[in-house]
Design a protein around this motif. Structure first.
Motif, mmCIF file in Angstrom:
data_model
loop_
_atom_site.group_PDB
_atom_site.id
_atom_site.type_symbol
_atom_site.label_atom_id
_atom_site.label_comp_id
_atom_site.label_asym_id
_atom_site.label_seq_id
_atom_site.Cartn_x
_atom_site.Cartn_y
_atom_site.Cartn_z
ATOM 1 N N ASN A 322 0.808 -1.225 0.000
ATOM 2 C CA ASN A 322 0.000 0.000 0.000
ATOM 3 C C ASN A 322 0.840 1.275 0.000
ATOM 4 O OD1 ASN A 322 0.994 -0.007 2.576
ATOM 5 N ND2 ASN A 322 -0.988 -0.187 3.598
ATOM 6 N N GLY A 323 2.161 1.128 -0.108
ATOM 7 C CA GLY A 323 3.038 2.287 -0.162
ATOM 8 C C GLY A 323 3.588 2.723 1.177
ATOM 9 N N ASN A 324 3.040 2.202 2.261
ATOM 10 C CA ASN A 324 3.582 2.525 3.573
ATOM 11 C C ASN A 324 4.930 1.821 3.783
ATOM 12 O OD1 ASN A 324 1.362 4.103 4.230
ATOM 13 N ND2 ASN A 324 0.224 2.360 5.109
ATOM 14 N N ILE A 325 5.659 2.285 4.774
ATOM 15 C CA ILE A 325 6.997 1.752 5.048
ATOM 16 C C ILE A 325 6.998 1.079 6.417
ATOM 17 C CG2 ILE A 325 9.438 2.311 5.361
ATOM 18 C CD1 ILE A 325 8.969 4.739 3.542
ATOM 19 N N THR A 380 7.486 -0.465 13.410
ATOM 20 C CA THR A 380 6.597 0.673 13.160
ATOM 21 C C THR A 380 6.201 0.711 11.695
ATOM 22 O OG1 THR A 380 8.455 2.168 12.737
ATOM 23 C CG2 THR A 380 7.661 2.032 15.002
ATOM 24 N N VAL A 381 5.007 1.200 11.449
ATOM 25 C CA VAL A 381 4.523 1.415 10.087
ATOM 26 C C VAL A 381 4.354 2.916 9.882
ATOM 27 C CG1 VAL A 381 2.682 0.959 8.422
ATOM 28 C CG2 VAL A 381 3.363 -0.827 10.043
ATOM 29 N N GLN A 382 4.993 3.436 8.849
ATOM 30 C CA GLN A 382 4.967 4.870 8.560
ATOM 31 C C GLN A 382 4.369 5.106 7.191
ATOM 32 O OE1 GLN A 382 9.059 6.061 8.776
ATOM 33 N NE2 GLN A 382 9.307 5.485 10.937
ATOM 34 N N ASP A 383 3.815 6.307 7.042
ATOM 35 C CA ASP A 383 3.360 6.662 5.697
ATOM 36 C C ASP A 383 4.537 7.197 4.895
ATOM 37 O OD1 ASP A 383 3.783 9.288 6.518
ATOM 38 O OD2 ASP A 383 1.665 9.686 6.903
ATOM 39 N N SER A 384 4.293 7.619 3.685
ATOM 40 C CA SER A 384 5.379 8.015 2.779
ATOM 41 C C SER A 384 6.131 9.244 3.241
ATOM 42 C CB SER A 384 4.816 8.253 1.372
ATOM 43 O OG SER A 384 3.813 9.261 1.415
ATOM 44 N N ILE A 385 5.564 10.050 4.136
ATOM 45 C CA ILE A 385 6.262 11.259 4.611
ATOM 46 C C ILE A 385 6.801 11.078 6.027
ATOM 47 C CG2 ILE A 385 4.951 12.792 3.095
ATOM 48 C CD1 ILE A 385 3.224 13.540 5.497
ATOM 49 N N GLY A 386 6.708 9.847 6.548
ATOM 50 C CA GLY A 386 7.346 9.549 7.828
ATOM 51 C C GLY A 386 6.456 9.601 9.035
ATOM 52 N N ASN A 387 5.159 9.830 8.882
ATOM 53 C CA ASN A 387 4.252 9.818 10.026
ATOM 54 C C ASN A 387 4.049 8.380 10.509
ATOM 55 O OD1 ASN A 387 3.694 12.652 9.988
ATOM 56 N ND2 ASN A 387 2.373 12.306 8.219
ATOM 57 N N VAL A 388 4.151 8.156 11.817
ATOM 58 C CA VAL A 388 3.984 6.830 12.400
ATOM 59 C C VAL A 388 2.503 6.491 12.473
ATOM 60 C CG1 VAL A 388 4.361 5.386 14.420
ATOM 61 C CG2 VAL A 388 6.114 7.015 13.722
#
Length: 730
Positions: A322-325, A380-388
């Motif tokens: 889904n693009g998350n990291i 941790t799972v982050q979105d593409s801009i680094g939000n946890v």
């Protein structure tokens, strides 16, 4: 130019190697020297003069440990021909004897086995160097007397004991030592009291050190703290009966492990706690009959606990569909192990006449191991801009080995015979052993706790080892001879058939390397070997020389090779992963020479030298064996002025090491200059005072220890070190 001279001087005497370092002598408090040929050794289960021992043996006495900044037993042994030192940092040291490492040596304290993990042993570091009477190292296969494991030799650390006296006595000593290279301090005190029927000896030691300094900078995470206490009691219930009790306790904390083959290069690790506790009892009856010389019954319990903390320092990132990291951060790993060894033996000595002595006995010991490992992981799972978006705290509980036991029971006999007016001394012996191994079922993960919720059966849980029992029977034999061409010139010859039953770690280890696993093999066969040693010894009034050549062939050698791990998950599925599997596929051949000499030029002025060379061949693959030491040597001079003391200057060095096994690193030749000073004992009434001091690595040479480099990421050894020690006898 100066460094080149040191390198040449260090290795010029490294062409051969000797049974005993010629400068190894015993000293009493007033510095009276006992000639080497009068030294008595006990590692062959009975006390003998070294001139009557038909094996290659090195003896290092208490003075060597007192007068030098010896942080561990391995430091004191490292100058002996045929013995090389390696390890992880300053505290966690080990030795290599003629090309064989600790897993093929039997290590003992006062005749009691030290059994612990092979990857992170530190067994020689859990002994107070100031409390050592002497260390005896048998260089070669002597499984006849000690059973499994003695394919490369025996290291017997003999600690100081009390004594009986016709008159009541109270005495003791105190020592303090300082060293600059790691800002270390070592303190020791002991008290002795006794009379003709009993004695008590009490002692305690404490030491600490910081990070080691090298010419290239400090070795981070190499400090330590350690303390020791021990007590010995002896008493005579009758004139020919002696009972001895011995208690020892070593406890070390915050011991840095700057390298270590068991850890990834990015990891930092330390022994949070590591301890050794020993209790043993001896009961000896002497002169039972005119033939039955002595009966000795011995029992011991020794427990070693290792509690390691390791920070992997390895964060991985993965992009999800889904693009998350997903960021995985293993924050802490805590391996723990308890190694309990206990056993005993009954031994009789029969002296039929002046020309025939027989030793026979039964020897039983058992090792129990329990281990666990906890991995603390934050995901941790982050979105593409680094939000946890989500955080999971995971605790993964593992068992590196199943709960297992190794029991050995053996019967041994050794006969010493003398012929031709005692010119020929022949020793023949044999031993039969039964090995019994048991283990429980083991999984690669026991359970997982995620955010406080336990899952005892996580997906993909593997059964690594089924519960089982195994038996192994082995035998060993030896023959040795000393022929006295003259009273001073002796020829020594010995041969042996030895064996080594695989350790619990070799049978059951499971280490997940992500892409592969390192896997033990429960069905490994015992290694067996045949060895020979031929030596010449000359015991002159002013000149002593000992030289020996050896050969050691090993069959069924345990090696690691590529394979596949087929396993069954707890839900019944069968899967496989690539693995490095231990197997009996190797044939090894080791050979070399040792030499040592000492020449008393004039009263008080001595020149000494020693050296060794070892070669190891993997006959199965026509390649070089790992862990074969480079050529090394020591050359020096000492001068004693009775009214002041002794000064010695020596160069220690090693040759270039480029004939190496796969995955090993070559090292360059080096030479290191050391200066040592020892005062005589100055007495004020009943108090005696003595000072020791010196400079190690005077030229601040930058050099690499072959074994440290290939075991870990330690590229340089300690730089210039100023040290001083003081001792008070009372």
């Amino acid at each position: 130019m100066k460094k080149s001279f040191l390198k040449i001087g260090a290795v010029v005497f490294s062409m051969c190697a000797g049974a005993v370092n010629a400068q190894t002598v015993q000293h009493s408090e007033n510095d009276t020297i006992v000639k080497l040929e009068d030294v008595v050794v006990s590692s062959l289960r009975v006390e003998k003069k070294i001139t009557d021992v038909p094996i290659s043996i090195a003896v290092v006495n208490s003075l060597k440990f007192e007068e030098r900044p010896t942080f561990t037993v391995a430091d004191g042994l490292s100058g002996e021909p045929g013995i090389f030192m390696g390890g992880d940092g300053v505290w966690a040291k080990n030795i290599n004897v003629r090309g064989l490492t600790e897993d093929r040596l039997v290590t003992m304290v006062d005749g009691n086995r030290i059994e612990t993990a092979t990857d992170l042993t530190a067994s020689l570091s859990m002994i107070d160097a100031n409390d050592i009477e002497r260390v005896e190292v048998i260089k070669g296969a002597q499984s006849v007397l000690y059973g499994s494991g003695a394919m490369g030799g025996i290291v017997n650390v003999i600690t100081k004991d009390g004594y009986f006296s016709d008159r009541l006595y109270v005495n003791g000593c105190a020592m303090v030592g300082l060293a600059s290279v790691n800002a270390s301090n070592a303190d020791y005190i002991n008290v002795n009291v006794g009379d003709k029927k009993w004695y008590v000896k009490l002692n305690a030691g404490y030491g600490f050190g910081g990070d080691i300094k090298t010419p290239a900078g400090s070795i981070k995470n190499s400090g330590y703290k350690t303390n020791d206490v021990s007590a010995r009691v002896g008493f005579k219930p009758a004139d020919n009966h002696i009972i001895k009790l011995n208690f020892q306790r070593n406890c070390s904390k915050d011991v840095g492990i700057p390298g270590g083959a068991a850890f990834a290069p990015t990891a930092t690790a330390k022994y949070k706690d590591i301890s050794r506790t020993l209790f043993n009892a001896n009961y000896e009856i002497k002169d039972l009959t005119s033939v039955f010389n002595s009966l000795k019954i011995t029992g011991f319990v020794q427990n070693i606990i290792r509690d390691v903390e390791m920070n992997p320092n390895s964060v991985t990132k993965k992009t999800l569909p889904n693009g998350n990291i997903q960021v995985t951060n293993p924050t802490l790993v805590t391996p723990k192990g308890t190694h309990l060894t206990f056993g005993g033996n009954v031994q009789g000595v029969f002296k039929f006449n002046d020309r025939n002595t027989l030793i026979a006995g039964v020897d039983v010991w058992r090792r129990n191991i329990t281990s666990d490992r906890t991995k603390h992981i934050t995901v941790t799972v982050q979105d593409s801009i680094g939000n946890v978006l989500k955080t999971n705290s995971i605790e993964r509980k593992e068992s590196p080995l199943p709960d297992a036991s190794f029991t050995s029971a053996g019967v041994f006999v050794q006969d010493e015979m003398r012929f031709f007016a005692n010119r020929l001394n022949v020793t023949v012996g044999g031993r039969i052993d039964g090995i019994f191994v048991e283990n429980g079922e083991c999984h690669d993960v026991d359970y997982i706790i995620t955010n406080g919720n336990m899952n005892e059966h996580p997906a993909g849980q593997r059964i690594t080892f089924e519960k089982g029992k195994r038996q192994d029977f082995s035998w060993s034999a030896n023959i040795g001879a000393i022929y006295k061409i003259t009273n001073k010139l002796h020829v020594v010859l010995n041969g042996a058939r030895s064996y080594r039953s695989p350790s619990l770690e070799e049978r059951f280890k499971y280490i997940d390397l992500t892409s592969k696993v390192r896997l033990g093999n429960p069905d490994l066969k015992s290694e067996d070997g045949v060895s020979g040693d031929l030596g010449v010894r000359f015991w002159g009034d002013r000149f002593t020389i000992q030289a020996s050549g050896f050969i050691n062939g090993i069959n069924n050698m345990i090696v690691e090779r590529d394979g596949v791990f087929n396993y069954q998950t707890t839900d019944g599925a069968t899967e496989s992963v690539p693995a490095l599997v231990l197997d009996n596929v190797g044939k090894a051949l080791l050979y070399g020479v040792d030499l040592s000499l000492d020449y008393n030029i004039i009263n008080g002025l001595n020149v000494f030298a020693s050296g060794s060379y070892t070669m190891g061949i993997d006959r199965e693959n026509d390649s070089y064996l790992p862990n074969i030491p480079p050529m090394k040597g020591v050359i020096g001079v000492s001068y004693t002025y009775d009214k002041v003391g002794t000064t010695s200057v020596e160069v220690t060095g090693a040759g270039e090491k480029h004939l190496i096994a796969d995955h090993e690193k070559p090292t360059s030749a080096y030479g290191r200059l050391d200066i040592a000073l020892r005062s005589r004992v100055f007495r004020i009434g009943k108090v005696g005072m003595q000072l020791f001091g010196g400079i190690d690595n005077v030229t601040n040479e930058t050099y690499t220890n072959f074994f440290s480099t290939n075991r870990s990421d330690i590229n340089y050894e300690p730089g210039r070190n100023f040290y001083i020690k003081g001792k008070i006898n009372f």
